[in-house]
Design a protein around this motif. Structure first.
Motif, PDB file in Angstrom:
ATOM      1  N   PRO A  16      28.108  17.150 -29.210  1.00  0.00           N
ATOM      2  CA  PRO A  16      28.083  15.880 -28.460  1.00  0.00           C
ATOM      3  C   PRO A  16      26.660  15.359 -28.229  1.00  0.00           C
ATOM      4  CG  PRO A  16      29.600  17.454 -27.440  1.00  0.00           C
ATOM      5  CD  PRO A  16      28.786  18.213 -28.437  1.00  0.00           C
ATOM      6  N   LYS A  17      25.735  16.273 -27.943  1.00  0.00           N
ATOM      7  CA  LYS A  17      24.351  15.869 -27.734  1.00  0.00           C
ATOM      8  C   LYS A  17      23.730  15.385 -29.040  1.00  0.00           C
ATOM      9  CE  LYS A  17      23.743  19.256 -24.004  1.00  0.00           C
ATOM     10  NZ  LYS A  17      23.015  20.472 -23.574  1.00  0.00           N
ATOM     11  N   LEU A  18      23.981  16.090 -30.112  1.00  0.00           N
ATOM     12  CA  LEU A  18      23.450  15.687 -31.412  1.00  0.00           C
ATOM     13  C   LEU A  18      24.011  14.333 -31.845  1.00  0.00           C
ATOM     14  CD1 LEU A  18      23.699  19.164 -33.173  1.00  0.00           C
ATOM     15  CD2 LEU A  18      21.573  17.972 -32.581  1.00  0.00           C
ATOM     16  N   ALA A  19      25.277  14.099 -31.518  1.00  0.00           N
ATOM     17  CA  ALA A  19      25.903  12.825 -31.864  1.00  0.00           C
ATOM     18  C   ALA A  19      25.237  11.671 -31.121  1.00  0.00           C
ATOM     19  CB  ALA A  19      27.397  12.868 -31.556  1.00  0.00           C
ATOM     20  N   LEU A  20      24.990  11.853 -29.822  1.00  0.00           N
ATOM     21  CA  LEU A  20      24.348  10.791 -29.042  1.00  0.00           C
ATOM     22  C   LEU A  20      22.922  10.546 -29.522  1.00  0.00           C
ATOM     23  CD1 LEU A  20      24.447   8.777 -26.744  1.00  0.00           C
ATOM     24  CD2 LEU A  20      23.739  10.598 -25.183  1.00  0.00           C
ATOM     25  N   LEU A  21      22.210  11.608 -29.852  1.00  0.00           N
ATOM     26  CA  LEU A  21      20.851  11.456 -30.372  1.00  0.00           C
ATOM     27  C   LEU A  21      20.858  10.707 -31.700  1.00  0.00           C
ATOM     28  CD1 LEU A  21      19.390  15.004 -29.560  1.00  0.00           C
ATOM     29  CD2 LEU A  21      18.805  12.839 -28.449  1.00  0.00           C
ATOM     30  N   GLY A  22      21.821  11.018 -32.553  1.00  0.00           N
ATOM     31  CA  GLY A  22      21.930  10.316 -33.826  1.00  0.00           C
ATOM     32  C   GLY A  22      22.239   8.840 -33.640  1.00  0.00           C
ATOM     33  N   LEU A  23      23.079   8.542 -32.645  1.00  0.00           N
ATOM     34  CA  LEU A  23      23.426   7.150 -32.358  1.00  0.00           C
ATOM     35  C   LEU A  23      22.211   6.380 -31.854  1.00  0.00           C
ATOM     36  CD1 LEU A  23      25.544   4.883 -31.968  1.00  0.00           C
ATOM     37  CD2 LEU A  23      25.964   5.817 -29.685  1.00  0.00           C
ATOM     38  N   LEU A  24      21.466   6.983 -30.909  1.00  0.00           N
ATOM     39  CA  LEU A  24      20.313   6.292 -30.316  1.00  0.00           C
ATOM     40  C   LEU A  24      19.138   6.183 -31.285  1.00  0.00           C
ATOM     41  CD1 LEU A  24      20.282   7.953 -26.766  1.00  0.00           C
ATOM     42  CD2 LEU A  24      20.873   5.576 -27.286  1.00  0.00           C
ATOM     43  N   GLY A  25      18.763   7.320 -31.887  1.00  0.00           N
ATOM     44  CA  GLY A  25      17.539   7.363 -32.677  1.00  0.00           C
ATOM     45  C   GLY A  25      17.637   6.826 -34.080  1.00  0.00           C
ATOM     46  N   MET A  26      18.813   6.853 -34.677  1.00  0.00           N
ATOM     47  CA  MET A  26      18.972   6.358 -36.044  1.00  0.00           C
ATOM     48  C   MET A  26      19.902   5.149 -36.119  1.00  0.00           C
ATOM     49  SD  MET A  26      18.791   9.978 -36.184  1.00  0.00           S
ATOM     50  CE  MET A  26      17.464  11.064 -36.675  1.00  0.00           C
ATOM     51  N   LEU A  44      15.978  13.858 -26.021  1.00  0.00           N
ATOM     52  CA  LEU A  44      15.570  14.941 -26.916  1.00  0.00           C
ATOM     53  C   LEU A  44      14.755  15.976 -26.147  1.00  0.00           C
ATOM     54  CD1 LEU A  44      15.744  15.687 -29.951  1.00  0.00           C
ATOM     55  CD2 LEU A  44      13.526  14.583 -30.241  1.00  0.00           C
ATOM     56  N   LYS A  45      13.974  15.506 -25.196  1.00  0.00           N
ATOM     57  CA  LYS A  45      13.177  16.406 -24.374  1.00  0.00           C
ATOM     58  C   LYS A  45      14.037  17.110 -23.332  1.00  0.00           C
ATOM     59  CE  LYS A  45       9.364  16.365 -21.079  1.00  0.00           C
ATOM     60  NZ  LYS A  45       8.364  15.521 -20.397  1.00  0.00           N
ATOM     61  N   PHE A  49      25.537  12.480 -38.066  1.00  0.00           N
ATOM     62  CA  PHE A  49      26.268  11.670 -37.085  1.00  0.00           C
ATOM     63  C   PHE A  49      25.906  10.193 -37.214  1.00  0.00           C
ATOM     64  CE2 PHE A  49      26.770  15.774 -34.804  1.00  0.00           C
ATOM     65  CZ  PHE A  49      28.150  15.741 -34.654  1.00  0.00           C
ATOM     66  N   ALA A  50      24.636   9.904 -37.503  1.00  0.00           N
ATOM     67  CA  ALA A  50      24.231   8.503 -37.677  1.00  0.00           C
ATOM     68  C   ALA A  50      24.986   7.864 -38.841  1.00  0.00           C
ATOM     69  CB  ALA A  50      22.722   8.425 -37.914  1.00  0.00           C
ATOM     70  N   VAL A  51      25.134   8.613 -39.932  1.00  0.00           N
ATOM     71  CA  VAL A  51      25.879   8.099 -41.084  1.00  0.00           C
ATOM     72  C   VAL A  51      27.329   7.808 -40.701  1.00  0.00           C
ATOM     73  CG1 VAL A  51      26.788   8.713 -43.370  1.00  0.00           C
ATOM     74  CG2 VAL A  51      24.383   9.154 -42.817  1.00  0.00           C
ATOM     75  N   LEU A  52      27.922   8.694 -39.906  1.00  0.00           N
ATOM     76  CA  LEU A  52      29.301   8.483 -39.458  1.00  0.00           C
ATOM     77  C   LEU A  52      29.414   7.245 -38.570  1.00  0.00           C
ATOM     78  CD1 LEU A  52      30.426  12.142 -38.652  1.00  0.00           C
ATOM     79  CD2 LEU A  52      31.082  10.743 -40.623  1.00  0.00           C
ATOM     80  N   PHE A  53      28.444   7.055 -37.664  1.00  0.00           N
ATOM     81  CA  PHE A  53      28.471   5.892 -36.774  1.00  0.00           C
ATOM     82  C   PHE A  53      28.251   4.591 -37.541  1.00  0.00           C
ATOM     83  CE2 PHE A  53      27.240   8.953 -33.266  1.00  0.00           C
ATOM     84  CZ  PHE A  53      28.437   8.802 -32.573  1.00  0.00           C
ATOM     85  N   LEU A  54      27.432   4.640 -38.579  1.00  0.00           N
ATOM     86  CA  LEU A  54      27.092   3.435 -39.333  1.00  0.00           C
ATOM     87  C   LEU A  54      28.113   3.114 -40.417  1.00  0.00           C
ATOM     88  CD1 LEU A  54      23.259   4.064 -39.685  1.00  0.00           C
ATOM     89  CD2 LEU A  54      24.338   2.266 -38.319  1.00  0.00           C
ATOM     90  N   LEU A  55      29.011   4.053 -40.702  1.00  0.00           N
ATOM     91  CA  LEU A  55      30.003   3.831 -41.751  1.00  0.00           C
ATOM     92  C   LEU A  55      30.978   2.696 -41.418  1.00  0.00           C
ATOM     93  CD1 LEU A  55      31.281   4.594 -44.440  1.00  0.00           C
ATOM     94  CD2 LEU A  55      32.571   6.395 -43.250  1.00  0.00           C
ATOM     95  N   PRO A  56      31.565   2.627 -40.216  1.00  0.00           N
ATOM     96  CA  PRO A  56      32.501   1.522 -39.927  1.00  0.00           C
ATOM     97  C   PRO A  56      31.884   0.135 -40.080  1.00  0.00           C
ATOM     98  CG  PRO A  56      32.785   3.276 -38.332  1.00  0.00           C
ATOM     99  CD  PRO A  56      31.564   3.619 -39.120  1.00  0.00           C
ATOM    100  N   PRO A  57      30.680  -0.132 -39.518  1.00  0.00           N
ATOM    101  CA  PRO A  57      30.091  -1.457 -39.749  1.00  0.00           C
ATOM    102  C   PRO A  57      29.852  -1.744 -41.228  1.00  0.00           C
ATOM    103  CG  PRO A  57      28.959  -0.342 -37.957  1.00  0.00           C
ATOM    104  CD  PRO A  57      29.872   0.665 -38.587  1.00  0.00           C
ATOM    105  N   TYR A  58      29.483  -0.693 -41.977  1.00  0.00           N
ATOM    106  CA  TYR A  58      29.255  -0.874 -43.411  1.00  0.00           C
ATOM    107  C   TYR A  58      30.549  -1.261 -44.122  1.00  0.00           C
ATOM    108  CZ  TYR A  58      28.416   0.410 -48.291  1.00  0.00           C
ATOM    109  OH  TYR A  58      28.346   0.408 -49.666  1.00  0.00           O
ATOM    110  N   LEU A  59      31.641  -0.584 -43.791  1.00  0.00           N
ATOM    111  CA  LEU A  59      32.919  -0.861 -44.443  1.00  0.00           C
ATOM    112  C   LEU A  59      33.481  -2.227 -44.034  1.00  0.00           C
ATOM    113  CD1 LEU A  59      34.651   2.641 -44.161  1.00  0.00           C
ATOM    114  CD2 LEU A  59      33.542   1.627 -46.157  1.00  0.00           C
TER     115      LEU A  59
END
Length: 304
Positions: free
Chosen positions: A67-77, A172-173, A191-201
């Motif tokens: 869950p933490k990695l997912a949120l970081l991927g959403l925010l940072g990428m 991250l800190k 996770f960033a790729v997963l989050f960005l996939l729906p807008p791409y499709l």
């Protein structure tokens, strides 16, 4: 300290600044949702052969921390980069570089709110100074125009994007994970790729052609993979605080690159707003004495 130690952060900021021009060149050549997704998909493909074995060794920890990695991927990428591509449609690369330079200051402010780090004199005074600079920049030299909500959508989106990236650094800190840096990055990119996939499709899905493949390659390899390696090296060699100071060069680099490749002209309000923001950021980084007495946080000072 050897001067060669300053090359990694300098090169990182230079590549990031060039990416502001790439954002502008992508307008009309590729949809924001397409380049945002394809750049991280490319980065994932490039890293996989080298990082996947280590990822598999740490899969149990990744499963616990997802869950933490997912949120970081959403925010940072996802949000930081995705919003920047949308912002490029209604603002300039010069403005984007200036507003992106707010990240260190926003990180200091968010650290005080989230990490309970005592606010510093520089953080408060620098925050006020930078806020004035932002109003000058967003108001195109007339801060009072903001009262009529006369703000370019792209500039507003860059403020939101910079806030997302600052929040990324703070979280991250805050979250300590028993994962090597490249493994942590790889998981976030997944996770960033997963989050960005729906807008791409949902489209428009821009086909890759000779006009945009260079943009995708630059964004996916130098601006994603290489800068990550260089930044981690910089933090290891000279420290996070000193490395983050180089981000102050982004407005200058972005403006010069935009003038050369995009023909953008720098107006007086760019200088005024940019100098105020730069002065505020430097003040926040240099004047670190806490405003309040008492027990201070035992956490290291924050930087991007």
């Amino acid at each position: 300290m050897p001067l060669i130690y300053f090359l990694p952060p300098l090169a990182t900021v230079l590549i990031w600044s060039g990416n502001m021009t790439i954002n502008q060149l992508s307008v009309g050549a590729i949809a924001p949702s397409s380049i945002a997704f394809l750049r991280w998909l490319l980065a994932l493909a490039v890293m996989t052969p080298f990082v996947l074995p280590a990822v598999l060794r740490h899969r149990d920890e990744i499963r616990r921390q997802w869950p933490k990695l997912a949120l970081l991927g959403l925010l940072g990428m996802g949000l930081w980069q995705g919003l920047a591509y949308v912002a490029a449609e209604t603002t300039t690369a010069t403005n984007m570089g200036i507003l992106a330079a707010m990240v260190p200051l926003l990180t200091v402010l968010l650290s005080a709110l989230i990490l309970r780090e005592p606010p510093s004199l520089g953080g408060v005074l620098g925050g006020v100074l930078a806020f004035v600079g932002v109003t000058v920049l967003l108001g195109r030299g007339n801060p009072f125009s903001l009262l009529q909500l006369q703000v370019a959508l792209g500039d507003a989106l860059m403020v939101v994007a910079a806030t997302c990236y600052a929040l990324y650094g703070v979280m991250l800190k805050r979250w300590s994970m028993n994962l090597p840096p490249w493994v942590m990055l790889y998981a976030q990119v997944c996770f960033a790729v997963l989050f960005l996939l729906p807008p791409y499709l949902m489209g428009p899905m821009t086909p890759i052609d000779s006009q945009n493949i260079g943009l995708i390659l630059y964004a996916g390899i130098p601006a994603s993979v290489i800068t990550t390696f260089l930044w981690m090296r910089a933090v290891r060699q000279i420290g996070a605080n000193q490395s983050s100071i180089f981000i102050n060069l982004m407005p200058l680099f972005s403006a010069v690159i935009a003038m050369i490749f995009l023909g953008e002209r720098v107006a007086g309000f760019h200088f005024a707003g940019g100098l105020l923001i730069l002065a505020g950021v430097i003040m926040a980084q240099m004047l670190t004495r806490p405003l309040t007495r008492g027990v201070t946080s035992d956490k290291p000072s924050n930087a991007q």
